[in-house]
Enzyme design. Structure first.
Site, short mmCIF file in Angstrom:
data_model
loop_
_atom_site.label_atom_id
_atom_site.label_comp_id
_atom_site.label_asym_id
_atom_site.label_seq_id
_atom_site.Cartn_x
_atom_site.Cartn_y
_atom_site.Cartn_z
N LYS A 52 0.84 -1.21 0.00
CA LYS A 52 0.00 0.00 0.00
C LYS A 52 0.87 1.25 0.00
CE LYS A 52 -3.80 -2.57 1.94
NZ LYS A 52 -4.77 -2.88 2.99
N GLN A 108 -5.14 -1.70 9.43
CA GLN A 108 -5.00 -3.02 8.83
C GLN A 108 -5.59 -4.09 9.76
OE1 GLN A 108 -3.90 -3.35 5.71
NE2 GLN A 108 -3.96 -5.57 5.62
N ASP A 124 -11.51 2.33 3.64
CA ASP A 124 -11.80 0.89 3.60
C ASP A 124 -13.30 0.61 3.45
OD1 ASP A 124 -9.73 -1.00 3.73
OD2 ASP A 124 -9.29 -0.52 5.83
N1 LUD Z 1 -7.46 -4.82 6.41
C1 LUD Z 1 -7.31 -5.52 4.13
N2 LUD Z 1 -6.70 -6.99 5.89
C2 LUD Z 1 -6.45 -8.09 4.98
N3 LUD Z 1 -1.99 -9.87 -3.04
C3 LUD Z 1 -6.01 -6.39 2.26
C4 LUD Z 1 -4.87 -7.86 0.64
C5 LUD Z 1 -3.36 -7.10 -1.10
N4 LUD Z 1 -8.27 -2.71 6.90
C6 LUD Z 1 -7.97 -3.64 6.01
O1 LUD Z 1 -5.54 -5.30 1.90
O2 LUD Z 1 -8.17 -4.06 2.52
C7 LUD Z 1 -7.90 -4.29 3.72
N5 LUD Z 1 -8.19 -3.39 4.67
N6 LUD Z 1 -6.90 -6.51 3.25
N7 LUD Z 1 -5.71 -7.61 1.74
C8 LUD Z 1 -6.36 -8.64 2.53
C9 LUD Z 1 -7.10 -7.92 3.62
C10 LUD Z 1 -7.14 -5.76 5.49
C11 LUD Z 1 -4.67 -9.15 0.20
C12 LUD Z 1 -3.83 -9.40 -0.88
C13 LUD Z 1 -3.18 -8.38 -1.53
C14 LUD Z 1 -4.19 -6.85 -0.03
C15 LUD Z 1 -2.24 -8.62 -2.67
O3 LUD Z 1 -1.72 -7.71 -3.26
C16 LUD Z 1 -1.10 -10.24 -4.09
C17 LUD Z 1 -1.85 -10.99 -5.16
O4 LUD Z 1 -2.89 -11.60 -4.86
O5 LUD Z 1 -1.37 -10.99 -6.30
C18 LUD Z 1 -0.04 -11.17 -3.53
C19 LUD Z 1 0.75 -10.49 -2.45
C20 LUD Z 1 1.71 -11.46 -1.76
O6 LUD Z 1 1.39 -11.88 -0.63
O7 LUD Z 1 2.74 -11.77 -2.34
#
Ligand code: LUD
Ligand code: NAP
Length: 278
Positions: free
Chosen positions: A53, A97, A120
């Site tokens: 992020k 988060q 969010d």
């Molecule tokens: N909390 C989120 N907790 C978890 N994957 C994310 C997520 C990027 N307050 C709050 O960001 O929106 C949120 N707001 N969340 N998540 C999960 C959840 C939170 C999950 C995966 C990814 C954000 C992401 O970029 C990559 C992909 O799928 O290609 C892989 C990243 C890696 O681990 O290598």
């Protein structure tokens, strides 16, 4: 492979590029979007997401600050920080988060965020707005899912959508967004009698459970759009909730893990932060 691969990574990249333009226009008018990311404790997955992020903010030209707090911080100290960020004129978006370490009350923390800074879309005001069709912040992962499906240029209206999972951060808001797009929506969860039968009816199937490879090819109607939200780590490798290798042979379109929904979550967060300034 029969299915069209939905490349979330590339789509997210092009959204970030558009946002970069927009941010430079805002800056020309003396406005710079600011995002505060609050990370409590040392969950390794959360640390990865927070880093992504911050990196996206930097790329786009959004000011970001990370508040990394120890896992034994008190509820009061956390609420005091949220209050300070609510009042900070340089901060337009606040993201705490999740999950928070045990002992901290997530609901109370989310409720403390100013709904105008709730990028969010987790605050009850924004949840309510989504459900009654008013403008407001929408949770980033569901917003990313809708964006991916929209770009396939097949109408969502009238389609049968099955969402597996009913969490507040993915399943429920995803169902609400598809309903708003005039789909007929079914939500499955751990007490659903026959998840397999429900899934087989879906024109658009969204898997947000957290069970590796749960959705098999027999679960998928030929030609269906399959959106895999699951992020499961197996021996250091990321796999989704969908058995990609076999489902790709029957689906019409499918998202990979990684490179599908995940990058869209980040792109939608950036979009919300820019919108928070405007
Ligand atoms: N909390 C989120 N907790 C978890 N994957 C994310 C997520 C990027 N307050 C709050 O960001 O929106 C949120 N707001 N969340 N998540 C999960 C959840 C939170 C999950 C995966 C990814 C954000 C992401 O970029 C990559 C992909 O799928 O290609 C892989 C990243 C890696 O681990 O290598
Ligand atoms: P969660 O809060 O654990 O919710 C899981 C949901 O799945 C619950 O509603 C649960 O039902 C349901 N479920 C569990 N077992 C089931 C079964 N056998 N059949 C049908 N439903 C079942 O998880 P979440 O936060 O929504 O996340 C789901 C997955 O998506 C995780 O892998 C997470 O890492 C990933 N995720 C990815 C992103 C992204 O950007 N790509 C964002 C967020 C989450 P009950 O309600 O009855 O318990």
């Amino acid at each position: 492979m029969g299915a069209q691969l939905i490349n979330g990574k590339d789509i997210a990249q092009s959204i970030r590029k558009e946002l970069k333009e927009k941010v430079s226009q805002l800056e020309a008018r003396g406005k710079k979007p600011g995002l505060a990311v609050v990370l409590v404790g040392d969950d390794p997955a959360s640390a990865v997401y927070v880093r992504q992020k911050k990196r996206a903010c930097k790329e786009i030209g959004i000011y970001s600050e990370e508040h990394h707090l120890p896992e034994d911080i008190s509820q009061d100290e956390l609420l005091t920080l949220v209050d300070r960020l609510n009042k900070d004129p340089n901060i337009h978006g606040i993201l705490v988060q999740l999950p928070l370490p045990e002992g901290l009350d997530e609901t109370e923390v989310i409720d403390a965020i100013d709904p105008r800074k709730d990028v969010d879309g987790f605050h009850p005001i924004n949840v309510g707005r989504l459900h009654i069709g008013e403008k407001g912040f929408v949770p980033c992962t569901p917003a990313g899912i809708i964006e991916l499906v929209r770009r396939l240029e097949v109408p969502i209206s009238g389609k049968k959508v099955v969402v597996v999972g009913r969490s507040n951060i993915v399943g429920k808001p995803t169902a609400a967004l598809f309903l708003r797009e005039n789909a007929t929506v079914t939500i499955c969860h751990s007490r659903t009698k026959d998840v397999f039968e429900e899934c087989r009816q879906a024109d658009i199937l969204v898997a947000a459970v957290g069970k590796p490879h749960m959705v098999k090819k027999e679960w998928v109607k030929p030609g269906a759009i399959v959106i895999d939200v699951g992020i499961n780590r197996i021996d250091g490798r990321l796999v989704g909730d969908v058995d990609f290798d076999e489902v790709k042979e029957v689906a019409g379109a499918i998202t990979p893990v990684p490179g599908g929904v995940g990058p869209m979550t980040i792109a939608m967060l950036m979009k919300a932060t820019v919108a928070a300034v405007e």
